[in-house]
Design an enzyme around this catalytic site. Structure first.
Site, PDB file in Angstrom:
ATOM      1  N   LYS A  44       0.975  -1.316  -0.100  1.00  0.00           N
ATOM      2  CA  LYS A  44      -0.017  -0.051  -0.030  1.00  0.00           C
ATOM      3  C   LYS A  44       0.693   1.206  -0.084  1.00  0.00           C
ATOM      4  O   LYS A  44       0.575   2.269  -0.685  1.00  0.00           O
ATOM      5  CB  LYS A  44      -0.992   0.046   1.199  1.00  0.00           C
ATOM      6  CG  LYS A  44      -2.099  -1.026   1.216  1.00  0.00           C
ATOM      7  CD  LYS A  44      -2.648  -1.225   2.577  1.00  0.00           C
ATOM      8  CE  LYS A  44      -3.646  -2.460   2.387  1.00  0.00           C
ATOM      9  NZ  LYS A  44      -4.291  -2.513   4.013  1.00  0.00           N
ATOM     10  N   GLN A  88      -4.290  -0.894  10.106  1.00  0.00           N
ATOM     11  CA  GLN A  88      -4.145  -2.256   9.478  1.00  0.00           C
ATOM     12  C   GLN A  88      -4.832  -3.255  10.632  1.00  0.00           C
ATOM     13  O   GLN A  88      -4.440  -3.452  11.553  1.00  0.00           O
ATOM     14  CB  GLN A  88      -2.693  -2.618   9.206  1.00  0.00           C
ATOM     15  CG  GLN A  88      -2.537  -4.116   8.296  1.00  0.00           C
ATOM     16  CD  GLN A  88      -3.087  -4.100   7.223  1.00  0.00           C
ATOM     17  OE1 GLN A  88      -3.226  -3.228   6.223  1.00  0.00           O
ATOM     18  NE2 GLN A  88      -3.839  -5.237   6.617  1.00  0.00           N
ATOM     19  N   ASP A 111     -10.717   2.665   4.498  1.00  0.00           N
ATOM     20  CA  ASP A 111     -10.808   1.393   4.498  1.00  0.00           C
ATOM     21  C   ASP A 111     -12.643   1.281   4.483  1.00  0.00           C
ATOM     22  O   ASP A 111     -12.884  -0.041   4.315  1.00  0.00           O
ATOM     23  CB  ASP A 111     -10.484   0.395   5.548  1.00  0.00           C
ATOM     24  CG  ASP A 111      -9.022   0.096   5.143  1.00  0.00           C
ATOM     25  OD1 ASP A 111      -9.054  -0.250   3.936  1.00  0.00           O
ATOM     26  OD2 ASP A 111      -8.266  -0.770   6.174  1.00  0.00           O
TER      27      ASP A 111
END
Ligand code: NAP
Length: 273
Positions: A44, A88, A111
């Site tokens: 990413k 994450q 996200d």
């Protein structure tokens, strides 16, 4: 349905938008040293930097307390140069994941896991949606897979893949069935599927005899085995299906590209509000 060519196009479009916006900032937060998470964060970060996004990589020790992590999220929420913020997953057991995700400023929730953004999707007003389902929809659109009136079956009901893709397929007027570990007869459902999305995390567990001839099969699975990375779908399904996403090279590259798209979307949302 190869993901790479479309993913590359999207990444080029993102780079163009970043240039016209002047600045887009994406911050990733990684707690601990889980090897798979480190790989994902590395991908990413690299992709964001290549698109001209200012990517910041925050690392915290596995021992970090929940309050300390909440304070870091609050700091990044307040930072003006941070457009998209991603924590994450999975987080260590002593940290309440739901509490952390709910603390992220919804406009920075790259996200799409904040309850507000999940709720907007549920209500049919997708705003920030997890990158993997967006990528799957883009792939199905790219390959002109008919969704209106199609029977779509999703295996998996996670917040990051199964549930959001089911909602997006429903919004595209498919008739959607969601399967999980309590589904009594999985093959009966999958054999009806014109579109089959598999996100179970079980190596090669969808076999060719579970797939309708001519179906579009999307394999989301990433399973690390002794034989390397494999999907959730037996590659022999390619002989039965009309469309089939490879692993690697299918949904994976689309996820990264659509995460960058989401960072740009965050930047637009923040400039509007
Ligand atoms: P997850 O949170 O573990 O969810 C798995 C889902 O599959 C659960 O809903 C589970 O049902 C269901 N399931 C598991 N085994 C099953 C079985 N034998 N029959 C029917 N349903 C079954 O996983 P996830 O985060 O959604 O990820 C799924 C897979 O996709 C993983 O391999 C992950 O690495 C991969 N992934 C790939 C990408 C990408 O970019 N390509 C992105 C995200 C995830 P229950 O709810 O009943 O337990």
């Amino acid at each position: 349905m190869a993901g790479k060519p479309l993913a590359e196009r999207i990444r080029a479009e993102v780079a163009e938008e970043v240039r016209s916006l002047g600045h887009v900032g994406l911050t990733t937060v990684l707690v601990g040293e889980d090897p798979a998470s480190e790989i994902y964060i590395g991908l990413k970060q690299k992709a964001a930097a290549e698109a001209g996004i200012e990517a910041t990589d925050v690392r915290l020790p596995v021992t970090v307390g929940e309050d300390e992590l909440l304070a870091e999220v609050a700091r990044l929420n307040a930072a003006d140069d941070v457009d998209g913020l991603l924590v994450q997953l999975p987080l260590p057991d002593h940290v309440d994941e739901e509490r952390i995700l709910a603390a992220i400023e919804p406009a920075k929730d790259v996200d799409g896991l904040h309850p507000f953004n999940a709720g907007e999707l549920y209500l049919g007003r997708p705003r920030l949606v997890p990158a993997t389902p967006i990528g799957i929809m883009a792939l199905l659109n790219e390959y002109r897979v008919e969704l209106d009136g199609a029977d779509a079956v999703v295996i998996g009901r996670s917040d990051i893949v199964g549930k959001p893709i089911a909602h997006l397929l429903l919004q595209a007027n498919a008739t959607v069935t969601i399967c999980h570990t309590h589904t009594r007869d999985l093959a009966r459902a999958t054999l009806e599927a014109d579109v089959l999305v598999v996100a179970a995390g079980r190596p090669a567990f969808v076999s060719p005899d579970m797939v309708k001839t001519g179906a579009a099969v999307v394999d989301v699975g990433i399973n690390r085995t002794d034989a390397g990375v494999v999907g959730d779908v037996d590659p022999g399904v390619a002989d039965v299906a009309a469309y089939f996403t490879p692993v690697p090279g299918g949904v994976g590259p689309m996820t990264i590209a659509c995460l960058l798209q989401n960072a740009v979307r965050c930047a637009y949302i923040r400039r509007r509000t």
